[in-house]
Design a protein around this motif. Sequence first.
Motif, PDB file in Angstrom:
ATOM      1  N   LEU A 161      -3.006   5.032   4.745  1.00  0.00           N
ATOM      2  CA  LEU A 161      -3.277   5.182   6.196  1.00  0.00           C
ATOM      3  C   LEU A 161      -4.442   6.507   6.568  1.00  0.00           C
ATOM      4  O   LEU A 161      -4.858   6.338   7.646  1.00  0.00           O
ATOM      5  CB  LEU A 161      -1.829   5.593   6.898  1.00  0.00           C
TER       6      LEU A 161
ATOM      7  N   VAL B  56     -10.517  -2.774   6.141  1.00  0.00           N
ATOM      8  CA  VAL B  56      -9.491  -2.364   7.010  1.00  0.00           C
ATOM      9  C   VAL B  56      -9.909  -2.288   8.468  1.00  0.00           C
ATOM     10  O   VAL B  56     -10.862  -1.623   8.591  1.00  0.00           O
ATOM     11  CB  VAL B  56      -8.837  -1.196   6.456  1.00  0.00           C
TER      12      VAL B  56
ATOM     13  N   TRP C 159      -4.074   0.283  11.185  1.00  0.00           N
ATOM     14  CA  TRP C 159      -2.759   0.035  11.041  1.00  0.00           C
ATOM     15  C   TRP C 159      -1.806  -0.082  12.151  1.00  0.00           C
ATOM     16  O   TRP C 159      -2.191   0.332  13.232  1.00  0.00           O
ATOM     17  CB  TRP C 159      -2.102   1.146   9.981  1.00  0.00           C
TER      18      TRP C 159
ATOM     19  N   PHE D 256      -1.998  -8.769   6.883  1.00  0.00           N
ATOM     20  CA  PHE D 256      -1.204  -7.586   7.073  1.00  0.00           C
ATOM     21  C   PHE D 256      -0.611  -7.534   5.533  1.00  0.00           C
ATOM     22  O   PHE D 256      -0.200  -8.227   4.894  1.00  0.00           O
ATOM     23  CB  PHE D 256      -0.274  -7.536   8.127  1.00  0.00           C
TER      24      PHE D 256
ATOM     25  N   HIS E 228       0.942  -1.201   0.104  1.00  0.00           N
ATOM     26  CA  HIS E 228      -0.094  -0.134  -0.046  1.00  0.00           C
ATOM     27  C   HIS E 228       1.028   1.262  -0.057  1.00  0.00           C
ATOM     28  O   HIS E 228       2.019   1.155   0.543  1.00  0.00           O
ATOM     29  CB  HIS E 228      -0.748   0.145   1.301  1.00  0.00           C
TER      30      HIS E 228
ATOM     31  N   GLU F 102      -4.634   3.852  14.251  1.00  0.00           N
ATOM     32  CA  GLU F 102      -3.225   3.019  14.714  1.00  0.00           C
ATOM     33  C   GLU F 102      -3.635   1.979  15.866  1.00  0.00           C
ATOM     34  O   GLU F 102      -4.457   2.350  16.908  1.00  0.00           O
ATOM     35  CB  GLU F 102      -2.075   4.062  15.130  1.00  0.00           C
TER      36      GLU F 102
ATOM     37  N   VAL G 231       3.142  -0.827   4.234  1.00  0.00           N
ATOM     38  CA  VAL G 231       2.796   0.303   3.568  1.00  0.00           C
ATOM     39  C   VAL G 231       4.405   1.061   3.087  1.00  0.00           C
ATOM     40  O   VAL G 231       5.227   0.774   4.073  1.00  0.00           O
ATOM     41  CB  VAL G 231       2.189   1.316   4.461  1.00  0.00           C
TER      42      VAL G 231
ATOM     43  N   VAL H 137       5.548  -0.298   8.585  1.00  0.00           N
ATOM     44  CA  VAL H 137       4.055  -0.024   9.003  1.00  0.00           C
ATOM     45  C   VAL H 137       3.199  -0.938   8.010  1.00  0.00           C
ATOM     46  O   VAL H 137       3.616  -0.946   6.904  1.00  0.00           O
ATOM     47  CB  VAL H 137       3.790   1.719   8.683  1.00  0.00           C
ATOM     48  N   TYR H 138       2.288  -1.268   8.619  1.00  0.00           N
ATOM     49  CA  TYR H 138       1.461  -2.368   8.069  1.00  0.00           C
ATOM     50  C   TYR H 138       0.024  -1.753   8.160  1.00  0.00           C
ATOM     51  O   TYR H 138      -0.358  -1.372   9.186  1.00  0.00           O
ATOM     52  CB  TYR H 138       1.570  -3.704   8.536  1.00  0.00           C
ATOM     53  N   VAL H 139      -0.964  -2.148   7.258  1.00  0.00           N
ATOM     54  CA  VAL H 139      -2.506  -2.099   7.446  1.00  0.00           C
ATOM     55  C   VAL H 139      -3.163  -3.543   7.488  1.00  0.00           C
ATOM     56  O   VAL H 139      -2.518  -4.569   6.842  1.00  0.00           O
ATOM     57  CB  VAL H 139      -2.877  -1.536   5.916  1.00  0.00           C
TER      58      VAL H 139
END
Length: 139
Positions: free
Chosen positions: A11, A132, A135, A46, A6, A16, A49, A65-67
């Motif tokens: 985001l 989603v 994140w 996951f 992503h 968070e 990003v 960082v991950y979503v």
Amino acid sequence: MVDIVHAASRLTGLPELAEVRKVWFSDWYDGPVTGVALYEGREYWFVMVTNDDGGGGHWDFEPRVYVLHRLTGEQLAQAWDMHRSFAKAGFPGCLHSPPCTVADAAIDGEMREALRDRWPPESEDDYKNGPVAGWFRDA
């Protein structure tokens, strides 16, 4: 790699999340890119990003960082089947304990290709486009 991650703009407006634990990874590029993570007793997909400046280069956030994406029960079962098949064939990915069973004998290149064909990366598109939850930053 561009198709499986992503952009930072993803985001926007997402909460968070804390205390997320990666369980296993499906793709790797100097660290996990996609896979399954556990948050509040539920498993999610996951997706990493990237902090892309628009110039075509891709840079990881530090820490990464991950979503987190919600999966249906069927998607989660499919993802776990994929993970166990890859682990059995000797592919890395287990971050859980105990790890998956690994085959005693090395799997030949033809068998590995058959596994990759069975679970092409495109099958993960539905996962990364799912609802989603938020994140998280890598620990």
